[in-house]
Design a protein around this motif. Structure first.
Motif, PDB file in Angstrom:
ATOM      1  N   LEU A 142     -47.551 -13.264  41.894  1.00 37.27           N
ATOM      2  CA  LEU A 142     -47.418 -13.723  43.282  1.00 37.27           C
ATOM      3  C   LEU A 142     -46.124 -13.277  43.953  1.00 37.27           C
ATOM      4  CD1 LEU A 142     -48.716 -17.428  43.218  1.00 37.27           C
ATOM      5  CD2 LEU A 142     -49.818 -15.444  44.272  1.00 37.27           C
ATOM      6  N   GLN A 143     -45.026 -13.208  43.176  1.00 31.76           N
ATOM      7  CA  GLN A 143     -43.717 -13.030  43.803  1.00 31.76           C
ATOM      8  C   GLN A 143     -43.568 -11.747  44.618  1.00 31.76           C
ATOM      9  OE1 GLN A 143     -40.693 -11.163  42.990  1.00 31.76           O
ATOM     10  NE2 GLN A 143     -41.808  -9.835  41.575  1.00 31.76           N
ATOM     11  N   PRO A 144     -44.211 -10.615  44.257  1.00 32.00           N
ATOM     12  CA  PRO A 144     -44.078  -9.448  45.138  1.00 32.00           C
ATOM     13  C   PRO A 144     -44.597  -9.714  46.548  1.00 32.00           C
ATOM     14  CG  PRO A 144     -44.978  -8.808  43.007  1.00 32.00           C
ATOM     15  CD  PRO A 144     -44.999 -10.292  43.048  1.00 32.00           C
ATOM     16  N   HIS A 145     -45.665 -10.492  46.644  1.00 32.10           N
ATOM     17  CA  HIS A 145     -46.247 -10.793  47.963  1.00 32.10           C
ATOM     18  C   HIS A 145     -45.374 -11.795  48.727  1.00 32.10           C
ATOM     19  CE1 HIS A 145     -49.779  -8.655  46.536  1.00 32.10           C
ATOM     20  NE2 HIS A 145     -49.790  -9.424  45.467  1.00 32.10           N
ATOM     21  N   VAL A 146     -44.806 -12.764  47.994  1.00 37.75           N
ATOM     22  CA  VAL A 146     -43.909 -13.724  48.633  1.00 37.75           C
ATOM     23  C   VAL A 146     -42.685 -13.001  49.183  1.00 37.75           C
ATOM     24  CG1 VAL A 146     -42.398 -15.704  48.229  1.00 37.75           C
ATOM     25  CG2 VAL A 146     -44.684 -15.635  47.188  1.00 37.75           C
ATOM     26  N   TRP A 147     -42.117 -12.100  48.389  1.00 38.50           N
ATOM     27  CA  TRP A 147     -40.915 -11.412  48.831  1.00 38.50           C
ATOM     28  C   TRP A 147     -41.198 -10.339  49.873  1.00 38.50           C
ATOM     29  CZ3 TRP A 147     -35.995 -12.418  48.866  1.00 38.50           C
ATOM     30  CH2 TRP A 147     -35.524 -13.436  48.027  1.00 38.50           C
ATOM     31  N   LYS A 148     -42.422  -9.879  49.941  1.00 37.92           N
ATOM     32  CA  LYS A 148     -42.773  -8.959  51.025  1.00 37.92           C
ATOM     33  C   LYS A 148     -42.644  -9.667  52.373  1.00 37.92           C
ATOM     34  CE  LYS A 148     -46.319  -5.622  52.391  1.00 37.92           C
ATOM     35  NZ  LYS A 148     -47.654  -5.047  52.067  1.00 37.92           N
ATOM     36  N   ILE A 149     -43.019 -10.947  52.376  1.00 36.11           N
ATOM     37  CA  ILE A 149     -42.886 -11.748  53.597  1.00 36.11           C
ATOM     38  C   ILE A 149     -41.415 -12.036  53.878  1.00 36.11           C
ATOM     39  CG2 ILE A 149     -43.420 -13.974  54.650  1.00 36.11           C
ATOM     40  CD1 ILE A 149     -46.014 -13.971  52.976  1.00 36.11           C
ATOM     41  N   LEU A 150     -40.679 -12.445  52.837  1.00 37.90           N
ATOM     42  CA  LEU A 150     -39.264 -12.782  53.026  1.00 37.90           C
ATOM     43  C   LEU A 150     -38.451 -11.562  53.461  1.00 37.90           C
ATOM     44  CD1 LEU A 150     -38.631 -15.143  49.957  1.00 37.90           C
ATOM     45  CD2 LEU A 150     -38.987 -15.780  52.356  1.00 37.90           C
ATOM     46  N   ASP A 151     -38.790 -10.391  52.934  1.00 36.56           N
ATOM     47  CA  ASP A 151     -38.067  -9.179  53.315  1.00 36.56           C
ATOM     48  C   ASP A 151     -38.283  -8.815  54.778  1.00 36.56           C
ATOM     49  OD1 ASP A 151     -36.900  -8.763  50.855  1.00 36.56           O
ATOM     50  OD2 ASP A 151     -38.502  -7.465  50.112  1.00 36.56           O
ATOM     51  N   ALA A 152     -39.423  -9.242  55.311  1.00 42.89           N
ATOM     52  CA  ALA A 152     -39.730  -8.925  56.709  1.00 42.89           C
ATOM     53  C   ALA A 152     -38.998  -9.849  57.681  1.00 42.89           C
ATOM     54  CB  ALA A 152     -41.239  -9.016  56.941  1.00 42.89           C
ATOM     55  N   LEU A 153     -38.439 -10.938  57.183  1.00 45.32           N
ATOM     56  CA  LEU A 153     -37.726 -11.878  58.042  1.00 45.32           C
ATOM     57  C   LEU A 153     -36.329 -11.346  58.360  1.00 45.32           C
ATOM     58  CD1 LEU A 153     -38.705 -15.255  56.290  1.00 45.32           C
ATOM     59  CD2 LEU A 153     -39.750 -14.191  58.305  1.00 45.32           C
TER      60      LEU A 153
END
Length: 572
Positions: A50-61
């Motif tokens: 899951l974490q790659p997808h979670v951090w994909k969102i966080l990186d976009a912030l």
């Protein structure tokens, strides 16, 4: 009712997580070191997926890395890279990361690291965590302490000095092929399609030739490939590209999924078939009195023969094992391909991008290459004569590895009993089974040991730091270069190949390959960044710098989107 049960189960799980976390925090406080809580186990399979997808969102912030709380930052796989040495600058050389399932003590102190890496029996590898590496069988990376020397003896043998002439010659041959491909791609305003794929192809061809007797000509990423789907190189490349997935999901399960997933599963099965075939062919050749490939496979066949004869001769008495079983051979073959190919390939890719953004370093290297070779034809380049002279090429390799070590941290575990480590005036008693992490990334960019580590956004990539009193560009002479020495700092400050008894046996192999490739490239060519429409030189360089620091971690670090920056290769 189902909804109530689901909510109840979720609440119970959260409570269990909190209780386990606080119990471990209580234990960690006894160590009397700073503590950081992490409510998620980083080795949890669900979180890994899951974490790659979670951090994909966080990186976009629109937030900087440092603005996130520590428990958020440290939930990311490979957080060591973005964190650099910040946590150690803030809390000190040692601290504990506490999760619901473990206590992990992190070190960035030269003396304690030297102690840890040399006390092999006291601080052993975390076998349970590394079991995922047994994709094809037991291997040196997962061997228990008492079994490790047996694996090491077999694996280290082919990486000795006798093979380095072949490594040098084949590296030059592959590099010349890569340059021809890059010349064609860069003609008429074009650019290199994918320098990252090309360095991987070069490394794979080199290992296939020197280690397994399979010779391939270099083909660029846009050239027609001669490998059929399921061939040796195709299978290995697919396995390496999807290694995390293959470690978590059995091959046969993937084969039953839709086409894309099935191809990955089939690649895993096909690579095993190729290993079996190579072992059988080598065994047959040696049994018939033929020389065989003369590489790694020949040594593995002899190791299997030793293991088999020992098992037959053993009449029940417990004896010291020798050689390797067939399953151990397959496990180690995979690790050699994974570590020996992927790590150097990724390092070369980082190096190409960095060189393209530092034309002054290219000129600095070219100066040494011209003097060392006397501008002689490349066919006359002799390993024993030239390799020791090309100190600047090795300096570039070391500087890339300083900032981009393939493995960001070295894990171990306190073994046998409570182990004591001295950190300054403090004596730290680490209970048995507590995890330990040597933070390579922090040690190699810590301002306390690298005074200019934070001088500029690109982290001051300065290969000249590795040469004693480096001469300014265009001022060197033969004698001047000969007098210069390669400066290597304390082993506990710079250890991209590990250190102590478990240092990587392929270190010299990687050095010879990288030096040969860099010398071949910069002898006649220069790299540059292709500017986007409307982009000036500074903007192009900044874009390339951002690309070089946008990494992701599978098992090793690599560029996340190398092809977002196109390079141009021109002959001078």
């Amino acid at each position: 009712m189902l909804a109530i049960l689901s909510v109840g189960a979720g609440l119970a799980y959260v409570i269990w997580i909190i209780v386990c976390l606080e119990l471990n925090v209580r234990k960690a406080k006894a160590l009397n070191i700073p503590i950081v809580r992490l409510p998620i186990d980083s080795n949890n399979v669900i979180w890994i997926l899951l974490q790659p997808h979670v951090w994909k969102i966080l990186d976009a912030l629109p937030f900087f890395w440092a603005s996130y709380p520590r428990f958020v930052r440290f939930s990311r796989r490979g957080w060591f890279f973005d964190e650099r040495a910040t946590i150690h600058e803030q809390v000190g050389p040692v601290w504990a990361l506490v999760t619901p399932v473990a206590i992990n003590v992190h070190f960035a102190d030269p003396d304690s690291i030297r102690d840890i890496v040399t006390r092999r029996g006291d601080f052993q590898r975390p076998i349970a965590e590394l079991k995922l590496l047994e994709l094809y069988g037991p291997c040196i990376s997962t061997a228990k302490w008492e079994e490790w020397p047996r694996h090491r003896k077999v694996i280290a043998t082919p990486f000795n000095e006798t093979i380095m002439n072949s490594v040098w010659d084949e590296s030059l041959r592959q590099a010349k092929g890569m340059l021809r491909s890059w010349d064609d791609a860069s003609a008429n305003g074009g650019c290199i399609a994918s320098y990252q794929k090309d360095t991987r192809a070069l490394s794979l061809n080199l290992l296939a030739a020197t280690g397994f007797g399979k010779s391939y000509d270099f083909r660029g990423s846009t050239e027609p490939q001669i490998d059929e789907v399921g061939g040796y190189r195709d299978s290995l490349q697919t396995v390496l590209d999807h290694i995390i997935l293959l470690m978590l999901v059995p091959f046969n399960i993937l084969c039953m999924l839709p086409k894309r997933w099935a191809r990955i599963g089939n690649a895993g099965i096909s690579f095993k078939r190729h290993m079996v075939k190579m072992l059988e062919e080598e065994t047959a050749a040696l049994n018939q009195g033929k020389p065989g490939s003369g590489g790694i496979m020949a040594l593995f066949v002899r190791a299997a023969d030793t293991y088999q004869h020992q098992s037959t001769a053993d009449s029940g008495m417990k004896a010291m094992k020798k050689g390797l079983s067939v399953d151990e051979i397959f496990g180690n073959l995979f690790v050699i391909n994974f570590a020996g190919h992927d790590s150097t390939a990724n390092t070369l890719a980082f190096g190409m991008l960095l060189l393209a953004t530092h034309p002054e370093v290219q000129a600095w290297l070219a100066e040494e290459i011209a003097i060392a070779t006397g501008n002689s034809d490349m066919e006359l380049w002799d390993y024993k004569e030239l390799f020791p002279k090309l100190k600047r090429c090795r300096a570039v390799l070391y500087e890339v590895l300083r900032l981009y070590p393939p493995v960001l941290a070295l894990p171990s575990i306190a073994s046998n009993c409570t182990q004591v480590i001295e950190i300054g005036s403090q004596r730290l008693a680490i209970p048995e089974r507590v995890s330990i992490t040597v933070n390579l990334r922090a040690m190699q960019v810590h301002p306390a040991y690298w005074h200019d580590a934070n001088d500029c956004p690109c982290y001051n990539w300065r290969p000249s730091r590795w040469i004693s009193s480096p001469a300014p560009a265009k001022s060197a002479a033969v004698n001047h270069l000969a007098d210069k020495k390669l400066i290597v700092p304390g082993k506990s400050l710079f250890l991209p190949w590990g250190e102590g008894p478990q240092i990587c046996p392929g270190k010299k192999f990687a050095e010879v390959q990288a030096v040969a490739v860099l010398a071949c490239l910069l002898n006649t060519h220069r790299l540059s960044v292709k500017k986007a429409p409307g982009e000036d030189e500074r903007a192009a360089m900044n874009r390339a710098t951002e690309c070089s620091n946008d990494i992701y971690l599978e098992m090793l670090i690599r560029l996340r989107d190398a092809d977002s920056v196109n390079l141009v290769c021109r002959q001078i």
